[in-house]
Write an enzyme that holds these catalytic residues in place. Sequence first.
Site, PDB file in Angstrom:
ATOM      1  N   PHE A 149      -2.197  -5.537   2.172  1.00 24.00           N
ATOM      2  CA  PHE A 149      -1.892  -5.515   0.582  1.00 24.00           C
ATOM      3  C   PHE A 149      -0.652  -5.999   0.156  1.00 24.00           C
ATOM      4  O   PHE A 149      -0.369  -6.014  -0.791  1.00 24.00           O
ATOM      5  CB  PHE A 149      -2.563  -4.497   0.042  1.00 24.00           C
ATOM      6  CG  PHE A 149      -4.052  -3.980   0.226  1.00 24.00           C
ATOM      7  CD1 PHE A 149      -4.829  -4.930  -0.048  1.00 24.00           C
ATOM      8  CD2 PHE A 149      -4.707  -2.680   0.422  1.00 24.00           C
ATOM      9  CE1 PHE A 149      -6.033  -4.962   0.016  1.00 24.00           C
ATOM     10  CE2 PHE A 149      -6.056  -2.644   0.482  1.00 24.00           C
ATOM     11  CZ  PHE A 149      -6.647  -3.628   0.361  1.00 24.00           C
ATOM     12  N   GLY A 150       0.188  -6.023   1.218  1.00 22.99           N
ATOM     13  CA  GLY A 150       1.616  -6.192   0.925  1.00 22.99           C
ATOM     14  C   GLY A 150       2.627  -6.536   2.010  1.00 22.99           C
ATOM     15  O   GLY A 150       2.202  -6.232   3.362  1.00 22.99           O
ATOM     16  N   ASP A 169      -5.742   6.506   6.024  1.00 20.74           N
ATOM     17  CA  ASP A 169      -5.405   5.152   6.961  1.00 20.74           C
ATOM     18  C   ASP A 169      -4.181   5.539   7.991  1.00 20.74           C
ATOM     19  O   ASP A 169      -3.263   5.025   7.912  1.00 20.74           O
ATOM     20  CB  ASP A 169      -5.011   3.901   5.930  1.00 20.74           C
ATOM     21  CG  ASP A 169      -4.875   2.675   6.816  1.00 20.74           C
ATOM     22  OD1 ASP A 169      -5.506   2.731   7.805  1.00 20.74           O
ATOM     23  OD2 ASP A 169      -4.403   2.004   6.292  1.00 20.74           O
TER      24      ASP A 169
END
Length: 1011
Positions: A718-719, A845
């Site tokens: 995501f980044g 995570d």
Amino acid sequence: MLPKTPNCSLKILALMFILYRVAASRPTNETDYQALLAFKSQIASDPYDALNTWNDSIHFCAWTGVICGKKHQRVTALRLPSFRLVGPVSPHIWNLTFLKVLNLNDNHLKGILPQEIGQLSRLQELRLSNNSFEGELPRNLTYCADLRILRLNGNNLRGELPDQFFSLMKLTRIELSSNHFTGEIPSVLGNLTALTQISLGDNHIQGSILPQLGRLPNLKYLVVEVNSLSGHIPTSLYNISSILIFSVAVNNLSGSLPSDLFLAFPKLEDLLVSVNEFSGLVPSSIANASRARMIDASRNALVGPVPINLGGLKNLQVLNFEVNHLGTEEGDDLSFFTSLINCTKLQVLSFTQNRLKGVLPNSIANFSSSLTQLWVSLNFISGTIPSGISNLVNLQLLALSINMLTGRIPSSIVKLSQLQGLYLRENNLSGVIPASTGNMTSLFSLYLGYNRLDGTIPASLGNCMHLNRLRLDENRVVGPVPQEVFGLSSLSILNLSGNSLTGPIPSQVGKLMNLQALDLSENNMSGVIPPTLGDCQVLEYLYLGANQFNGTIPTSTSKLRGVKFLILSRNKFSGQIPGFLADLPAIESLDLSFNKFQGKVPNRGIFRNHSAVHVVGNNDLCGGPSTLQLPKCKGGAAEKHRKRTSSKRTVLVITVTISIFSLLAAIATIILYCLKRSKRGNAFTFSTEGRHPKLSYGELSQATNGFSSTNMIGEGSFGAVYKGVLPSNGQNVAVKVLKLEEQGAGRSFMAECEALRNIRHRNLVKIITSCSGINFRGEDFKALVYEFMPSGSLDKWLHPVPNEIGRAEDNTRLSVTQRLNVAIDVATAVDYLHHQCQTPIVHSDLKPSNILLDSDFSAHASDFGLSKFLKVKASGTQSGSIGIRGTIGYVAPEYGVGGEVSTRADIYSFGILLLELFTGKRPTDPMFGGEFDLRGFVERSIPDGLNQVLDPLLCLGRVQGNLRQCLLKVLRVGLMCSAAQPNERMNTGGAAAELQKAQDVLQGRRRRNRV
């Protein structure tokens, strides 16, 4: 004779009835029979069929393990040790009121020891060691007034040691080691004058060693090792002349060892004071320790010379003073070696990491032939290696690394046919590697790196069929690599870098089925990569840089599914970069720079991570991701696509312009709305004034040099994360820029903001601020700004680049201590999220790449993009949404069948992370497949195969003693946390406590890193 009367008959009948009731109320051998059957009924597993005889076919006194008294046929002893019995102990066993001996040692029994144990008033020996009993010591045990021997070591007992427990005046042996006892040593222990043995080691006992123990005139064994004791050893203990074993190792004790120590303990056999903070000189009375078998004062702060008159230690087997400050300025610190000639039983001698100066005396040739280990690395030893060292025919390990030795490796050393480890690296040795080295067929590790050795690599090394690690790096070795070396299927690490080797890689390389690391860099080798290299299925590190290799990358390389680092830079490779490199599942670093590659670069997989791919110096490459800054490929589909896109450019510019103005108008409306709400006190702003600085896109762009690729330090789903320096105050920061085009990135940003604004903990990454706005192109921009972690991610340290293999391991690898500290930090952080936040948070995570290390290598959990706040149901349980959350390999198995989000899933991820931390194996390693996974790999291998499980980059050699005990404990915590069933997993608080206990064993290693 008196005549019988009706009244007399009634009285007789009444008396007989009373006697019958009394007899019936007393225990009988029927009671014993029923108690034994109740015991058997609770045993769930009896692999040796020890209880098969426990049936009505024979009297219970003849049952296995049962011993009865001859007079009353009552059970007086129950002995069932080492039968691997599984299950709880029935409370009815305490009805064996004639029992004197209960021996259930070395089984798998569990449960709480009940208070009913006090019913065994005749009990003399209680032996329940090495089981899984829990709870506190039963206080009713004080009713067992005849108790002599109490063995409860190796269980899970906890709590403080009660004072009243030590009113058992007949006690001679107390063995409570390897439990979880806390508190201090009770002073009343000094009243039990019959004691001959006190074993309280491997617990959590604090305070000091009490002077009252000096009142025990018969004490022979005092074992309080692996606790948290502090202060000095009381002088009253030196009045106990009966001491045989004195073990206070692995504590925080300080002060000096008295010079007359061995006179005070004339019968001393084992002195274990390692891993403390003792200072001062080695006691001069050591020469009087004629009965001593083991003296271990390693990992302290002892100074000065080693006494030279050690010849009187006739029974000495182990002498260990490693990791101290022993030595003088005179440069003749090894003269004591000569006196050791008379120690004919000596097996282990270690003075590694001291300040000893001088040359190895020739008298070393006259050491006892029973010597198996000689450790003197990390000193200032000069001169040559005495040729007479070959007389030590039973030597298994010789470590002389990191000294100032010169001259040749004596050819006579090859007579050491039992040698398993030869460590001579980082000296100034010259000459050739003896051709007869192959005679040492037991060799497991051969470390000769960082010397001045020349000549060729002996082909005779092919006879060392057990050789696992061969290090000849940074020498002057020439010629081709013998085919025989590449035929050693036992090799896991082969490092020949930094020499002048020539010739090709032999096709026999495919026989290295266990090879994990191959480093041939910085030589003059040539030829093509043989296709057989693809047969090295477990290869993780392949470093071939700075040679003359040519040709194309063979398609067989695609079979290296486990390769993490593929370094082919500075060669003459040509052809197109094959697309299968992008599909290698484990690849983390790919260096193809300065070759002759040409054509289109793949635009997927690792090639999209520009920080992990290097292709500079290949002038004919084109295409690929824009981050590689390569020219576009001409002709074909690319040219047609360029023409089509050109015609659409004008429309696109108009559309973007209109969108920008519309977006700006919308933003202005939102800002005005938020300002109105903030005046009413209802608005939430993550970056509050004064606490979190407000940073714009422009400031973050300036801080990161325009989000330059050179500033990128990591990339995820995501980044991407960039290192930056805030222009306002010069603070180093890490800027995580969200990939808003990725589905779920927006939700990840909000989840992380929500989580980070609610939590504060020293082992969680610190958020500085967030930024949500528009970039210079008018696109949505969202970023999070964190405190910068200079040591990077844990993943980078566990799986380093290949050119670090074998390069000063102590400085570029995480030690056992550092890994254990990281594990404790992560467990503490996760426990905070689960149990100390107002609303429990599941991280979802946990994995090494999400654990960041600061300059002191303290760990900080990061990336809360998948975190979840748990709701508390009416029943009191916690639950969250359903679905798989996390990374493959670390995801709890219940998520695969629709399980709810829970804290137990984080515990599973932590367990896998812990196993990876100490094995160096990712859960997605190609060696795992089907039902064979990382957890199964560890579970099947310990305890006997511990050395095969541990990360080879730890370079621990043979793991023994306290270190072995520590590592086994850590791996078992990992297994318990990663159990398949959620309700069988240990909670993070318990895991942190167990890891803290293991950490105590390694306090000395922490000091070693500071020396």
